[in-house]
Scaffold this active site. Structure first.
Site, PDB file in Angstrom:
ATOM      1  N   SER A   1       0.846  -1.189   0.000  1.00  0.00           N
ATOM      2  CA  SER A   1       0.000   0.000   0.000  1.00  0.00           C
ATOM      3  C   SER A   1       0.889   1.249   0.000  1.00  0.00           C
ATOM      4  O   SER A   1       1.656   1.441  -0.934  1.00  0.00           O
ATOM      5  CB  SER A   1      -0.952  -0.050   1.195  1.00  0.00           C
ATOM      6  OG  SER A   1      -2.008   0.854   1.028  1.00  0.00           O
TER       7      SER A   1
ATOM      8  N   HIS B   1      -7.427  -5.813  -1.063  1.00  0.00           N
ATOM      9  CA  HIS B   1      -6.305  -5.132  -0.412  1.00  0.00           C
ATOM     10  C   HIS B   1      -5.845  -5.862   0.853  1.00  0.00           C
ATOM     11  O   HIS B   1      -4.747  -5.623   1.339  1.00  0.00           O
ATOM     12  CB  HIS B   1      -6.733  -3.699  -0.071  1.00  0.00           C
ATOM     13  CG  HIS B   1      -5.602  -2.730   0.076  1.00  0.00           C
ATOM     14  ND1 HIS B   1      -4.747  -2.416  -0.963  1.00  0.00           N
ATOM     15  CD2 HIS B   1      -5.177  -1.989   1.141  1.00  0.00           C
ATOM     16  CE1 HIS B   1      -3.857  -1.530  -0.549  1.00  0.00           C
ATOM     17  NE2 HIS B   1      -4.098  -1.256   0.725  1.00  0.00           N
TER      18      HIS B   1
END
Length: 663
Positions: free
Chosen positions: A522, A635
């Site tokens: 990320s 994610h």
């Protein structure tokens, strides 16, 4: 028998404990144990344990999942959420503590969750989803079996139309409902085109507190509301300008406490404890003078989506228990209404959950450390001493070698003090040289700390020095520190990470500076990309669920339309040049470090096109990156993705660094 280095396979031996709850008499703790089955599935079960006993008792069995156990205030029932057998959605279950089988008490097409008992134990507040004006049937069996339909176009008419957690959104919203225990009926108490998050009941059982954003997707707010359960009328308590959540009534019914902030520093703003006087509607921040984030900011890779207990009142309505994070630790605190703060725990650890029983002066806390995946402890609120209650990971800890981190404090380029850690490789021997791997956390407003992190231990087990830090932008070091990276991505945060690398090499001359790797996910993926576009000091890199291009991120991420301006300082409509200047893709012609790119196909937070652009650009300039795409993964792949894909991801990482750093 000597201990063995930890492996990726050991993910399947971990027991993850969540959501401890004390019974009304304070004598029993309910909790959830999650583990991975031989069938490559996550399974969780309900356990109960007497505080004075050494071993817990398992109360649910078979396949499926369990979450959110809650005792009724009269001590007669336990409710929980479970998805079992052929059920397509989780439902609310009720279990008599006098014995008998658990019974499913909801049968809703879109499931049920987040149960909260009324004070008189006659009702359970919970959530379900449906479209405004389309109240669901209370029995799935009443629904006619739907015929297989051809796919239809998705009509998008709102700004927020997808979510990394939920995928593409339909017109359904999270609504509030009540299950009546006596007559076994379900009542829907909201019917709006907004999501509702329940928090608590008033002491008289007449009202419930919830939080919601009713201003639309382009207004990033969350407000506290009171809802009269009989008239269905509600009242907004906060001012519509901040982010407030988890409103809880004081036992005397005069005040609501909540967590939140006024977005002074956008998404980097510290969460604080606020009180609302229900007679005057006056709002006060009782932690205004406490430069701490009132939240669990500590990140690991084995637990995900755990419940936030929010502010928990003392019985005399004079103080509040809450978690807060600082300098790598998350602790339990008691905060008095006058602003006085008392730590209830103190250690090099991560308190990830708690439940309070004031009459017996006892708390149950969930605690993890770098060498403890997480167990439950009984804490005396008077002496502050704790006793270990569960030993669910005892066998694993007997079998595997885990490394204790060494703290490294260092100065950034401008003199700012920054905290980091290093794990020595398993089997470390003086006089030998070892490769090193730098890990960079996501967020960026998160915090590495004294919690269990399987991936870090796995690298150490494979012969690497593993070093990781909290550069500016991280939580845990005050408001100005966490705000310091906004508008400066790739600036002083990058310098902090390089300064940390220098400090580690100075402190550990046995690390081979010519065999360094870097990785992160990320924001950590963004920074990995940025690093290899600005220096060649790392011999290999792995970028995970990354950001490479802020211009496209603005429109493709589920949070891009606001996160871009919050973090980079502008958006596509105002200053696309600034977005490009902060994009690692701009510097791709300078990237020479061998790069592994890994990304989930269904990542809507940092969509896979971010990886695709980087991969194609590197190929076009003659590089040979390795691109690994994980099907049906969002994610959260590294924390809660399919177990076999989590293992495949770890194998790719360890194989990549072995190829480039061990030779």
């Amino acid at each position: 028998m000597s201990k063995q280095p930890i492996t990726s396979q050991d993910l399947r031996k971990l027991n993850v404990l969540n959501d401890p709850q004390l019974s009304p008499d304070g004598g029993t703790c309910a909790f959830v144990r999650q583990y991975i089955t031989d069938e490559d599935e996550y399974t969780s079960h309900l356990f109960l344990q007497k505080i004075q006993d050494d071993t817990p008792e398992q109360w649910t069995f078979g396949e499926g999942t369990v979450s959110s156990p809650r005792f009724s205030p009269d001590g007669q029932w336990l409710t929980f959420v479970s998805k079992r057998g052929t059920q397509k959605t989780p439902q609310l279950y009720l279990l008599s503590l006098n014995g008998g089988e658990a019974k499913s008490v909801t049968h809703l097409e879109n499931g049920a969750g987040q149960p909260i008992w009324s004070p008189d134990s006659s009702r359970i507040l919970f959530t379900t989803s449906f479209e405004k004006g389309d109240l669901p049937s209370t029995s799935i069996d009443d629904k006619k079996e739907k015929q297989t339909e051809k796919s239809q176009p998705l009509i998008v008419e709102r700004l927020k139309y997808k979510s990394d957690a939920a995928g593409f959104l339909d017109q359904k919203n999270k609504q509030l409902a009540i299950y009546h225990v006596d007559n076994e009926t379900t009542e829907f108490i909201t019917d709006e085109e907004f999501d509702h998050e329940p928090s608590s009941w008033s002491p008289d059982g007449e009202k419930v507190c919830y939080f919601s954003n009713k201003q639309g997707d382009d207004k990033l707010v969350s407000d506290i509301y009171l809802l009269d359960v009989h008239s269905k009328k509600d009242k907004q308590l906060t001012n519509g300008k901040g982010m407030f959540s988890h409103g809880t009534f004081s036992p005397d019914g005069k005040t609501v406490a909540c967590l939140g902030h006024m977005k002074e520093f956008a998404g980097a703003t510290h969460s604080k404890i606020w009180t609302i006087d229900l007679s005057t509607n006056e709002t006060s921040c009782i932690t205004e003078g406490w430069d701490m984030n009132v939240s669990d900011s500590c990140i690991g890779d084995i637990r995900s989506g755990q419940a936030n207990p929010g502010p928990v009142w003392t019985e005399d309505s004079t103080s509040i228990f809450a978690l807060a994070s600082a300098w790598g630790n998350t602790e339990l605190y008691q905060v008095h209404l006058n602003g006085e703060v008392q730590p209830m725990t103190n250690g090099q650890h991560h308190v990830f959950g708690f439940s309070i029983h004031e009459e017996t002066k006892t708390a149950i806390i969930g605690v993890s450390s770098p060498t403890n995946p997480g167990e439950l402890y009984a804490l005396s609120l008077e002496t502050k001493k704790s006793k270990q209650l569960t030993f669910m990971n005892e066998q694993l800890l007997k079998d595997v070698q885990l490394q204790e981190p060494e703290e490294i404090l260092f100065k950034g380029k401008d003199g700012l003090e920054i905290q980091g850690w290093i794990l020595k490789p398993v089997g470390f021997k003086e006089g030998e040289s070892y490769p090193g791997i730098l890990e960079i956390h996501g967020g960026p407003h998160a915090m590495y700390g004294n919690t269990f992190f399987h991936e870090l231990q796995l690298f150490a087990a494979n012969g690497y020095a593993v070093f990781y830090s909290n550069p500016r932008g991280s939580h845990g070091y005050g408001q100005s520190f966490v705000d310091a990276c906004r508008g400066d991505y790739g600036g002083m945060d990058y310098e902090d990470i390089l300064s940390f690398t220098d400090a580690v090499l100075d402190h550990c001359p046995w690390i081979d500076e010519k065999r360094l790797g870097v990785t992160g996910g990320s924001y950590g993926g963004f920074m990995t990309n940025w690093i290899i576009g600005h220096t060649n000091r790392f011999k290999a890199a792995a970028t995970l669920r990354c950001i490479s291009n802020w211009i496209s991120f603005y429109g493709v991420s589920d949070i891009g339309y606001f996160f871009t301006e919050w973090e980079v300082g502008t958006d596509l409509l105002k200053d696309p040049d600034k977005l490009w200047n902060h994009s690692p893709l701009k510097y791709v012609n300078k990237m020479e470090t061998p790069l592994l790119i890994m990304h989930g196909e269904k990542d809507y937070r940092c969509p896979v096109e971010q990886a695709e652009q980087l991969y194609v650009a590197l190929h076009q300039r003659g590089q040979e990156p390795r691109f690994v795409r994980f099907p049906d993964s969002n994610h959260e792949l590294s924390r809660s993705g399919a177990p076999h894909l989590r293992q495949a991801r770890l194998k790719e990482l360890t194989d990549w660094f072995e190829k480039h750093l061990q030779n």
